[in-house]
Structure formats: structure tokens, C-alpha cells
Design a protein around this motif. Sequence first.
Motif, PDB file in Angstrom:
ATOM      1  N   ASN A   1       2.437  -8.849 -16.459  1.00 42.95           N
ATOM      2  CA  ASN A   1       3.477  -7.941 -15.957  1.00 42.95           C
ATOM      3  C   ASN A   1       3.240  -6.537 -16.496  1.00 42.95           C
ATOM      4  OD1 ASN A   1       5.167  -9.930 -14.605  1.00 42.95           O
ATOM      5  ND2 ASN A   1       5.586 -10.699 -16.662  1.00 42.95           N
ATOM      6  N   VAL A   2       3.325  -5.559 -15.618  1.00 41.87           N
ATOM      7  CA  VAL A   2       3.205  -4.161 -16.051  1.00 41.87           C
ATOM      8  C   VAL A   2       4.465  -3.440 -15.609  1.00 41.87           C
ATOM      9  CG1 VAL A   2       1.822  -2.054 -15.982  1.00 41.87           C
ATOM     10  CG2 VAL A   2       0.725  -4.264 -15.634  1.00 41.87           C
ATOM     11  N   HIS A   3       5.292  -3.085 -16.585  1.00 39.91           N
ATOM     12  CA  HIS A   3       6.544  -2.426 -16.231  1.00 39.91           C
ATOM     13  C   HIS A   3       6.649  -1.092 -16.963  1.00 39.91           C
ATOM     14  CE1 HIS A   3       7.457  -5.913 -14.061  1.00 39.91           C
ATOM     15  NE2 HIS A   3       7.840  -6.672 -15.059  1.00 39.91           N
ATOM     16  N   LEU A   4       6.347  -0.027 -16.229  1.00 40.82           N
ATOM     17  CA  LEU A   4       6.360   1.294 -16.861  1.00 40.82           C
ATOM     18  C   LEU A   4       7.744   1.623 -17.411  1.00 40.82           C
ATOM     19  CD1 LEU A   4       4.231   3.387 -14.327  1.00 40.82           C
ATOM     20  CD2 LEU A   4       3.499   2.112 -16.323  1.00 40.82           C
ATOM     21  N   SER A   5       8.795   1.151 -16.728  1.00 41.54           N
ATOM     22  CA  SER A   5      10.138   1.497 -17.202  1.00 41.54           C
ATOM     23  C   SER A   5      10.424   0.831 -18.546  1.00 41.54           C
ATOM     24  CB  SER A   5      11.192   1.127 -16.167  1.00 41.54           C
ATOM     25  OG  SER A   5      10.979  -0.175 -15.721  1.00 41.54           O
TER      26      SER A   5
ATOM     27  N   ALA B   1       0.830  -1.215   0.000  1.00 39.59           N
ATOM     28  CA  ALA B   1       0.000   0.000   0.000  1.00 39.59           C
ATOM     29  C   ALA B   1       0.860   1.259   0.000  1.00 39.59           C
ATOM     30  CB  ALA B   1      -0.944  -0.030   1.201  1.00 39.59           C
ATOM     31  N   GLY B   2       1.942   1.239  -0.784  1.00 31.75           N
ATOM     32  CA  GLY B   2       2.810   2.420  -0.912  1.00 31.75           C
ATOM     33  C   GLY B   2       2.275   3.343  -1.993  1.00 31.75           C
ATOM     34  N   ASN B   3       3.205   4.055  -2.646  1.00 33.97           N
ATOM     35  CA  ASN B   3       2.799   5.035  -3.684  1.00 33.97           C
ATOM     36  C   ASN B   3       1.946   4.401  -4.779  1.00 33.97           C
ATOM     37  OD1 ASN B   3       4.308   7.335  -2.746  1.00 33.97           O
ATOM     38  ND2 ASN B   3       6.129   6.153  -3.274  1.00 33.97           N
ATOM     39  N   LEU B   4       2.476   3.328  -5.346  1.00 34.17           N
ATOM     40  CA  LEU B   4       1.812   2.722  -6.491  1.00 34.17           C
ATOM     41  C   LEU B   4       0.506   2.033  -6.086  1.00 34.17           C
ATOM     42  CD1 LEU B   4       2.142   2.276  -9.475  1.00 34.17           C
ATOM     43  CD2 LEU B   4       3.551   0.267  -8.999  1.00 34.17           C
ATOM     44  N   GLY B   5       0.559   1.271  -4.993  1.00 31.33           N
ATOM     45  CA  GLY B   5      -0.641   0.572  -4.517  1.00 31.33           C
ATOM     46  C   GLY B   5      -1.762   1.556  -4.236  1.00 31.33           C
TER      47      GLY B   5
ATOM     48  N   LEU C   1       0.386  -6.828  -7.357  1.00 30.68           N
ATOM     49  CA  LEU C   1       1.599  -6.867  -6.524  1.00 30.68           C
ATOM     50  C   LEU C   1       2.370  -5.570  -6.701  1.00 30.68           C
ATOM     51  CD1 LEU C   1       3.537 -10.253  -6.711  1.00 30.68           C
ATOM     52  CD2 LEU C   1       2.281  -9.245  -4.814  1.00 30.68           C
ATOM     53  N   THR C   2       2.319  -4.723  -5.690  1.00 27.54           N
ATOM     54  CA  THR C   2       3.054  -3.455  -5.761  1.00 27.54           C
ATOM     55  C   THR C   2       4.005  -3.378  -4.565  1.00 27.54           C
ATOM     56  OG1 THR C   2       1.117  -2.423  -4.718  1.00 27.54           O
ATOM     57  CG2 THR C   2       1.320  -2.176  -7.084  1.00 27.54           C
ATOM     58  N   ILE C   3       4.830  -4.404  -4.459  1.00 26.85           N
ATOM     59  CA  ILE C   3       5.825  -4.482  -3.386  1.00 26.85           C
ATOM     60  C   ILE C   3       7.216  -4.623  -4.020  1.00 26.85           C
ATOM     61  CG2 ILE C   3       4.323  -5.459  -1.606  1.00 26.85           C
ATOM     62  CD1 ILE C   3       5.244  -8.236  -2.400  1.00 26.85           C
ATOM     63  N   PRO C   4       8.281  -4.427  -3.236  1.00 27.40           N
ATOM     64  CA  PRO C   4       9.623  -4.567  -3.815  1.00 27.40           C
ATOM     65  C   PRO C   4       9.852  -5.971  -4.381  1.00 27.40           C
ATOM     66  CG  PRO C   4       9.712  -3.573  -1.626  1.00 27.40           C
ATOM     67  CD  PRO C   4       8.308  -4.015  -1.826  1.00 27.40           C
ATOM     68  N   LYS C   5      10.725  -6.040  -5.397  1.00 23.99           N
ATOM     69  CA  LYS C   5      10.917  -7.312  -6.103  1.00 23.99           C
ATOM     70  C   LYS C   5      11.450  -8.423  -5.192  1.00 23.99           C
ATOM     71  CE  LYS C   5      15.447  -6.276  -8.057  1.00 23.99           C
ATOM     72  NZ  LYS C   5      16.209  -6.089  -9.285  1.00 23.99           N
TER      73      LYS C   5
ATOM     74  N   ASN D   1       1.263  -8.040 -11.934  1.00 22.32           N
ATOM     75  CA  ASN D   1       2.570  -7.898 -11.303  1.00 22.32           C
ATOM     76  C   ASN D   1       3.308  -6.615 -11.694  1.00 22.32           C
ATOM     77  OD1 ASN D   1       5.022  -8.507 -10.012  1.00 22.32           O
ATOM     78  ND2 ASN D   1       5.814  -9.543 -11.837  1.00 22.32           N
ATOM     79  N   PHE D   2       3.462  -5.727 -10.723  1.00 22.62           N
ATOM     80  CA  PHE D   2       4.221  -4.501 -10.955  1.00 22.62           C
ATOM     81  C   PHE D   2       5.645  -4.618 -10.417  1.00 22.62           C
ATOM     82  CE2 PHE D   2       1.019  -1.490 -12.476  1.00 22.62           C
ATOM     83  CZ  PHE D   2      -0.150  -2.155 -12.166  1.00 22.62           C
ATOM     84  N   ALA D   3       5.924  -5.654  -9.625  1.00 18.68           N
ATOM     85  CA  ALA D   3       7.274  -5.828  -9.067  1.00 18.68           C
ATOM     86  C   ALA D   3       8.204  -6.257 -10.196  1.00 18.68           C
ATOM     87  CB  ALA D   3       7.242  -6.873  -7.968  1.00 18.68           C
TER      88      ALA D   3
ATOM     89  N   ARG E   1       2.588   1.531  10.241  1.00 11.22           N
ATOM     90  CA  ARG E   1       2.050   2.890  10.147  1.00 11.22           C
ATOM     91  C   ARG E   1       0.954   3.007   9.092  1.00 11.22           C
ATOM     92  NH1 ARG E   1       6.931   6.627   9.382  1.00 11.22           N
ATOM     93  NH2 ARG E   1       7.803   4.684   8.641  1.00 11.22           N
ATOM     94  N   LEU E   2       0.941   2.048   8.169  1.00  8.78           N
ATOM     95  CA  LEU E   2      -0.076   2.076   7.113  1.00  8.78           C
ATOM     96  C   LEU E   2      -1.302   1.230   7.473  1.00  8.78           C
ATOM     97  CD1 LEU E   2       2.160   1.763   3.905  1.00  8.78           C
ATOM     98  CD2 LEU E   2       0.898   3.781   4.683  1.00  8.78           C
ATOM     99  N   ILE E   3      -1.049   0.170   8.254  1.00  5.92           N
ATOM    100  CA  ILE E   3      -2.145  -0.757   8.584  1.00  5.92           C
ATOM    101  C   ILE E   3      -3.237  -0.022   9.371  1.00  5.92           C
ATOM    102  CG2 ILE E   3      -2.720  -2.881   9.862  1.00  5.92           C
ATOM    103  CD1 ILE E   3       0.181  -3.826   9.128  1.00  5.92           C
TER     104      ILE E   3
ATOM    105  N   PHE F   1      -3.077  -4.691   1.404  1.00  6.49           N
ATOM    106  CA  PHE F   1      -2.255  -5.313   2.448  1.00  6.49           C
ATOM    107  C   PHE F   1      -0.859  -4.710   2.460  1.00  6.49           C
ATOM    108  CE2 PHE F   1      -5.639  -8.154   1.558  1.00  6.49           C
ATOM    109  CZ  PHE F   1      -5.937  -8.721   2.781  1.00  6.49           C
ATOM    110  N   ASP F   2      -0.295  -4.600   3.663  1.00 10.44           N
ATOM    111  CA  ASP F   2       1.065  -4.061   3.787  1.00 10.44           C
ATOM    112  C   ASP F   2       1.695  -4.624   5.063  1.00 10.44           C
ATOM    113  OD1 ASP F   2       2.309  -1.342   2.174  1.00 10.44           O
ATOM    114  OD2 ASP F   2       3.354  -1.999   3.996  1.00 10.44           O
ATOM    115  N   ILE F   3       3.017  -4.426   5.188  1.00 13.52           N
ATOM    116  CA  ILE F   3       3.661  -4.869   6.434  1.00 13.52           C
ATOM    117  C   ILE F   3       4.018  -3.683   7.323  1.00 13.52           C
ATOM    118  CG2 ILE F   3       4.653  -7.091   5.695  1.00 13.52           C
ATOM    119  CD1 ILE F   3       7.244  -5.515   5.049  1.00 13.52           C
ATOM    120  N   ASN F   4       3.859  -2.489   6.792  1.00 13.66           N
ATOM    121  CA  ASN F   4       4.229  -1.297   7.547  1.00 13.66           C
ATOM    122  C   ASN F   4       3.132  -0.959   8.559  1.00 13.66           C
ATOM    123  OD1 ASN F   4       4.788   1.270   8.473  1.00 13.66           O
ATOM    124  ND2 ASN F   4       5.374   2.083   6.466  1.00 13.66           N
TER     125      ASN F   4
END
Length: 223
Positions: free
Chosen positions: A191-195, A91-95, A151-155, A175-177, A120-122, A115-118
Motif C-alpha cells: 500500500n502506498v498512501h501519500l496522505s 490512467a488518470g493523474n496518478l496513473g 491500482l490508481t483507481i477510486p477506492k 495499491n494506491f487506492a 476519452r482516455l482509451i 487500463f481505464d474505463i473512460n
Amino acid sequence: MENREISKAVITRLPRYYRYLGELLESGVERISSNELSTRMKVTASQIRQDLNNFGGFGQQGYGYNVKYLYTEIGKILGIDRQHNLIIIGAGNLGQAIANYANFEKRGFIIKGMFDINPRLIGLVVRGIEIRGVDDLEQFIKDNDVQMAALTIPKTKAPEIADRLVNAGIKAIWNFAHVDLNVPDDVVVENVHLSESLMRLSYRVCSMQDRKKEEERKARGES
Ligand code: NAI
């Protein structure tokens, strides 16, 4: 409609047809010829006929395509006449950007949870969608009949979460990771990879500039 295999290339083009047809419908257009659609979409009329003939019976000689019928049928082929329950992992920027985009719901994609592990966000709520801890993931998927996950979490974290999602019954991963996921055959990944898209854009603008320079050089008589 008969359920036959449609090529991947055609499927890739269908969302664009769907978008154009939706706009035509909104502006009250009832039928359209392949030539008119071709001018609007900047695709050859023969490509359009070839693509749409895959489904049979949509076009009639001299009559054109029935916009509403075609729109509805393409919607069915894309499965957006059904509801898809979706969750977002990360649930960061992209999520949060995805959660904030209301138009997915119009297409039948209902975001049930994030869902997130942070810590402060939960507990925070984004556009009515609560952010939960990942401990609840499996139970939530069962209870809410969730089929799809973004999936918008680090790879580095993505493969482990993907395994958990698959074991909990998720059948589709958006999948955005930046990592290729290994999933069983009955699970699909988009897979969605903007880069990567940006790099393709870079290639195109650079080759265009190079071509122009080359033409200018030739025009000046240089070899
Ligand atoms: P971010 O750092 O704002 O958000 C990532 C979130 O994932 C954080 O809130 C973090 O607490 C959470 N997280 C980490 N491990 C987790 C786990 N195991 N389970 C649940 N949540 C977990 O990053 P941002 O900008 O939202 O990007 C997310 C990911 O998407 C990054 O890995 C980034 O590289 C990638 N990305 C991909 C793009 C694409 O086009 N495919 C474009 C932009 C980012």
C-alpha cells in the motif's frame, strides 16, 4: 547465497542502502567502512553492521564493504536483478504520473500497458504506453506475462478490479487506492498512501513545535 528469512524491518531499509551504494558506485567508490556509510546515511554503524551481516560475508574487518558486491547482492535480494512486467489500472493523474516516470524501467519494472474505463482516455498513448479498455485486461495479462499491477483507481472500484487481477494471475499489487484489499496468501500487496505519509509529517512537525513551546515556557519560569 543462502536463502534465509530476512526481517521485515531490514527489508524496509534495504532500498535506502541500495540507493546510497548506487551513488557511491557512480562516484567511483570501491569500498566503504560501516563508519563512513554511517556518517553518510545518518544511521549508526552498528545498525549498518547488524543489517548487512544478515547476508553474511559482505564486510571484512579493516577492509570495509565492497560497494559493487554489496550493491549487486542487495539488488538480488530485492529482486530487481529480474524483469517485472507491470500494468497500471486507472490512467488518470496518478496513473499517468507513474507511467511518465522513466526510472522504474532502470530498476527492471517494465510498464507493459495501462487500463481505464473512460472512453476519452482509451487509445491514448503515454510515453509509448497505450491506454486500453478494461475488457482486454485478462487476455493482456496472459499475453504479456504480467506479474504486477498498480491500482490508481477510486477506492470503490478497487476491490472488484483486484479480484479480477488475482483471478488473471497477478501476484503483486501496488495499491494506491485508499482501501485495504483482501487477497489470497500467494498474492502480495504494497500500500502506498501519500496522505498517511503527510499525516506522519504533520505529527512530527507539531510535536516538535509543541516541545519547543514547552521549553520556552519552562525557560520563562512558567509551569
Ligand atoms: P483520476 O480521477 O485522475 O484517475 C482515476 C482514473 O481511474 C480515471 O481515469 C477513471 O476513469 C479510472 N477508473 C475508474 N474506475 C475504473 C475501473 N473500474 N477500471 C479502470 N479504470 C477506472 O484520479 P487520480 O488523481 O489519478 O487518483 C486515482 C486514485 O488514487 C484516487 O482514488 C485517489 O484517491 C487515489 N490517490 C491515492 C494517492 C495515494 O497516495 N495513495 C495519492 C493520490 C490519489
